[in-house]
Design an enzyme around this catalytic site. Structure first.
Site, PDB file in Angstrom:
ATOM      1  N   ASP A  82       0.809  -1.320  -0.033  1.00 42.44           N
ATOM      2  CA  ASP A  82      -0.025   0.153  -0.208  1.00 42.44           C
ATOM      3  C   ASP A  82       0.951   1.322  -0.160  1.00 42.44           C
ATOM      4  O   ASP A  82       1.646   1.359   0.765  1.00 42.44           O
ATOM      5  CB  ASP A  82      -0.939   0.057   1.263  1.00 42.44           C
ATOM      6  CG  ASP A  82      -2.357   0.745   1.177  1.00 42.44           C
ATOM      7  OD1 ASP A  82      -2.763   0.589   0.041  1.00 42.44           O
ATOM      8  OD2 ASP A  82      -2.883   1.288   2.053  1.00 42.44           O
ATOM      9  N   HIS A 181      -7.721   9.162   4.746  1.00 39.40           N
ATOM     10  CA  HIS A 181      -7.035   8.495   5.793  1.00 39.40           C
ATOM     11  C   HIS A 181      -7.458   8.811   6.987  1.00 39.40           C
ATOM     12  O   HIS A 181      -7.301  10.124   7.556  1.00 39.40           O
ATOM     13  CB  HIS A 181      -5.611   8.268   5.321  1.00 39.40           C
ATOM     14  CG  HIS A 181      -5.335   7.794   3.926  1.00 39.40           C
ATOM     15  ND1 HIS A 181      -4.574   8.171   3.141  1.00 39.40           N
ATOM     16  CD2 HIS A 181      -5.819   6.441   3.332  1.00 39.40           C
ATOM     17  CE1 HIS A 181      -4.431   7.490   2.045  1.00 39.40           C
ATOM     18  NE2 HIS A 181      -4.987   6.505   1.958  1.00 39.40           N
ATOM     19  N   GLY A 182      -7.680   7.871   8.030  1.00 35.82           N
ATOM     20  CA  GLY A 182      -7.706   8.204   9.294  1.00 35.82           C
ATOM     21  C   GLY A 182      -9.097   8.149   9.937  1.00 35.82           C
ATOM     22  O   GLY A 182     -10.070   7.688   9.079  1.00 35.82           O
ATOM     23  N   HIS A 215     -10.030   4.699  -1.273  1.00 37.76           N
ATOM     24  CA  HIS A 215      -9.351   4.949   0.129  1.00 37.76           C
ATOM     25  C   HIS A 215     -10.287   5.345   1.202  1.00 37.76           C
ATOM     26  O   HIS A 215     -11.126   5.952   1.081  1.00 37.76           O
ATOM     27  CB  HIS A 215      -8.097   5.524  -0.219  1.00 37.76           C
ATOM     28  CG  HIS A 215      -6.966   4.847  -1.199  1.00 37.76           C
ATOM     29  ND1 HIS A 215      -6.016   4.426  -0.372  1.00 37.76           N
ATOM     30  CD2 HIS A 215      -6.981   4.386  -2.452  1.00 37.76           C
ATOM     31  CE1 HIS A 215      -5.284   3.793  -1.336  1.00 37.76           C
ATOM     32  NE2 HIS A 215      -5.744   3.695  -2.410  1.00 37.76           N
ATOM     33  N   THR A 218     -12.173   3.615   6.916  1.00 38.22           N
ATOM     34  CA  THR A 218     -12.471   3.777   8.188  1.00 38.22           C
ATOM     35  C   THR A 218     -13.407   4.869   8.276  1.00 38.22           C
ATOM     36  O   THR A 218     -13.246   5.962   8.172  1.00 38.22           O
ATOM     37  CB  THR A 218     -11.340   3.961   9.188  1.00 38.22           C
ATOM     38  OG1 THR A 218     -10.320   2.965   8.925  1.00 38.22           O
ATOM     39  CG2 THR A 218     -11.745   4.171  10.556  1.00 38.22           C
ATOM     40  N   ASN A 237     -10.062   0.179   1.002  1.00 41.37           N
ATOM     41  CA  ASN A 237      -9.248  -0.119   1.655  1.00 41.37           C
ATOM     42  C   ASN A 237      -9.648   0.254   3.279  1.00 41.37           C
ATOM     43  O   ASN A 237     -10.217   1.354   3.551  1.00 41.37           O
ATOM     44  CB  ASN A 237      -8.158   1.030   1.413  1.00 41.37           C
ATOM     45  CG  ASN A 237      -7.457   0.654   0.034  1.00 41.37           C
ATOM     46  OD1 ASN A 237      -7.840  -0.297  -0.388  1.00 41.37           O
ATOM     47  ND2 ASN A 237      -6.425   1.355  -0.178  1.00 41.37           N
ATOM     48  N   THR A 240      -7.133   2.226   9.528  1.00 37.72           N
ATOM     49  CA  THR A 240      -7.260   2.804  10.908  1.00 37.72           C
ATOM     50  C   THR A 240      -8.098   1.913  11.932  1.00 37.72           C
ATOM     51  O   THR A 240      -7.764   1.579  13.072  1.00 37.72           O
ATOM     52  CB  THR A 240      -7.605   4.237  10.820  1.00 37.72           C
ATOM     53  OG1 THR A 240      -6.900   4.966   9.988  1.00 37.72           O
ATOM     54  CG2 THR A 240      -7.761   4.865  12.091  1.00 37.72           C
TER      55      THR A 240
HETATM   56  P1  13P Z   1      -8.377   4.359   6.497  1.00 40.13           P
HETATM   57  O1  13P Z   1      -7.207   4.315   7.574  1.00 40.13           O
HETATM   58  O2  13P Z   1      -8.969   5.651   6.746  1.00 40.13           O
HETATM   59  O3  13P Z   1      -9.064   3.283   6.629  1.00 40.13           O
HETATM   60  O4  13P Z   1      -7.859   4.479   5.061  1.00 40.13           O
HETATM   61  C1  13P Z   1      -7.169   3.075   4.591  1.00 40.13           C
HETATM   62  C2  13P Z   1      -6.665   3.413   3.205  1.00 40.13           C
HETATM   63  O5  13P Z   1      -6.936   3.839   2.518  1.00 40.13           O
HETATM   64  C3  13P Z   1      -5.316   2.649   3.130  1.00 40.13           C
HETATM   65  O6  13P Z   1      -4.779   2.762   1.894  1.00 40.13           O
END
Ligand code: 13P
Length: 291
Positions: A82, A181-182, A215, A218, A237, A240
């Site tokens: 990733d 992300h996060g 992406h 979470t 994906n 987190t």
């Molecule tokens: P999250 O951490 O928000 O779940 O995103 C994961 C991601 O997109 C990894 O490439």
């Protein structure tokens, strides 16, 4: 039968209007739990490692465990690298036996993103059996070594998305559409579903060629997931949520049984919690029974 690249399971997913869950793991306990949950649901699955855990645990070690688990499992499983921003590291992971490689050159100018992505595509395709994911626009938030401030995040331009996919030959494509992300700071994050649908129509309107990746799984509200599935999301994906589950479950277990000193019991608690999270995602993505 069980060792597959991402493209082959994602094309089937896009055609069937469901998505494959892609779960970032940081250790063996999580990896086994992801596989067990997918087997329980009879779902195709993608195991992902970010660059730091891949370097810490060792890419050869990870591939050996992946192959052992995948060969024994009755479902298709992919091992994905990733967000590697380093072309050479992408190549080393392809050599080691990862079956999907993400080169993330999305922070670089368009032409340089194309150049680096194409270099990884050409390398992986020459080996064979490995698909490659590229990204255009920038996904906000923090994922491992990639940090994008909220005001820096840029959405993917649909016409450029087509040009990017044609000129690089990427197998699967991650357009930035506003997911991050996060942990989301608001209950209603601004996600551009229309842009996702437009890009999907342009790339896959007359037959799935380059399936799309979402992406920032979470915390995405369930109705967003439904809309993103309808707009062509074929891989979601999730990172987190698994990290939080690992750490919170460990903390709660150790706090409750401070004098026990039996690591196996902590592992069992983490395994159960991760299996629950992954199973729930598989249900939301509609991939149960699609192995
Ligand atoms: P999250 O951490 O928000 O779940 O995103 C994961 C991601 O997109 C990894 O490439």
């Amino acid at each position: 039968m069980s060792i597959v690249n991402a493209k082959e399971i994602m094309v089937k997913a896009a055609e069937g209007k469901y998505a494959v869950g892609a779960f970032n793991i940081t250790n063996l306990i999580q990896m086994e739990a992801v596989v067990q949950a997918a087997v329980e649901k009879n779902a195709p699955v993608i195991i992902q490692t970010s660059v730091k855990p891949s370097k810490f645990l060792g890419r050869e070690v990870l591939v050996a465990i992946y192959r052992t688990l995948a060969e024994a499992a009755p479902i298709p499983i992919c091992l994905h690298l990733d967000h590697s921003t380093d072309v050479e590291y992408c190549k080393r992971c392809a050599d080691a036996g990862y079956t999907n490689i993400m080169i993330d050159a999305s922070k670089l100018p368009f032409e340089e993103n194309i150049r680096q992505t194409k270099e990884v595509v050409d390398y992986c395709h020459a080996i064979g059996g490995i698909s490659v994911e590229g990204e255009l626009g920038t996904v906000g938030g923090v994922e491992d070594q990639v940090k994008v401030a909220e005001d820096e995040a840029q959405l993917a331009n649909p016409a450029q998305a087509v040009e990017f996919c044609e000129r690089t030959g990427v197998d699967i494509f991650a357009p930035a559409i506003g997911t991050a992300h996060g942990v989301y700071k608001t209950k209603n994050p601004k996600v551009d579903f229309e842009r996702m649908g437009t890009i999907n129509q342009l790339l896959n309107g007359d037959g799935v060629r380059t399936p799309l990746v979402v992406h920032g799984g979470t915390g995405l509200p369930e109705d967003y997931i439904v809309k993103l599935l309808a707009s062509g999301g074929a891989k979601f994906n999730v990172s987190t949520e698994l990290k939080h589950t690992l750490i919170d479950t460990t903390f709660e277990y150790v706090s409750a049984k401070r004098d026990e000193y039996d690591p196996g019991k902590i592992d069992e608690a983490v395994n159960k919690a991760i299996r629950g999270v992954v199973g729930h995602w598989i249900d939301m993505l509609g991939s149960a029974g699609k192995a």
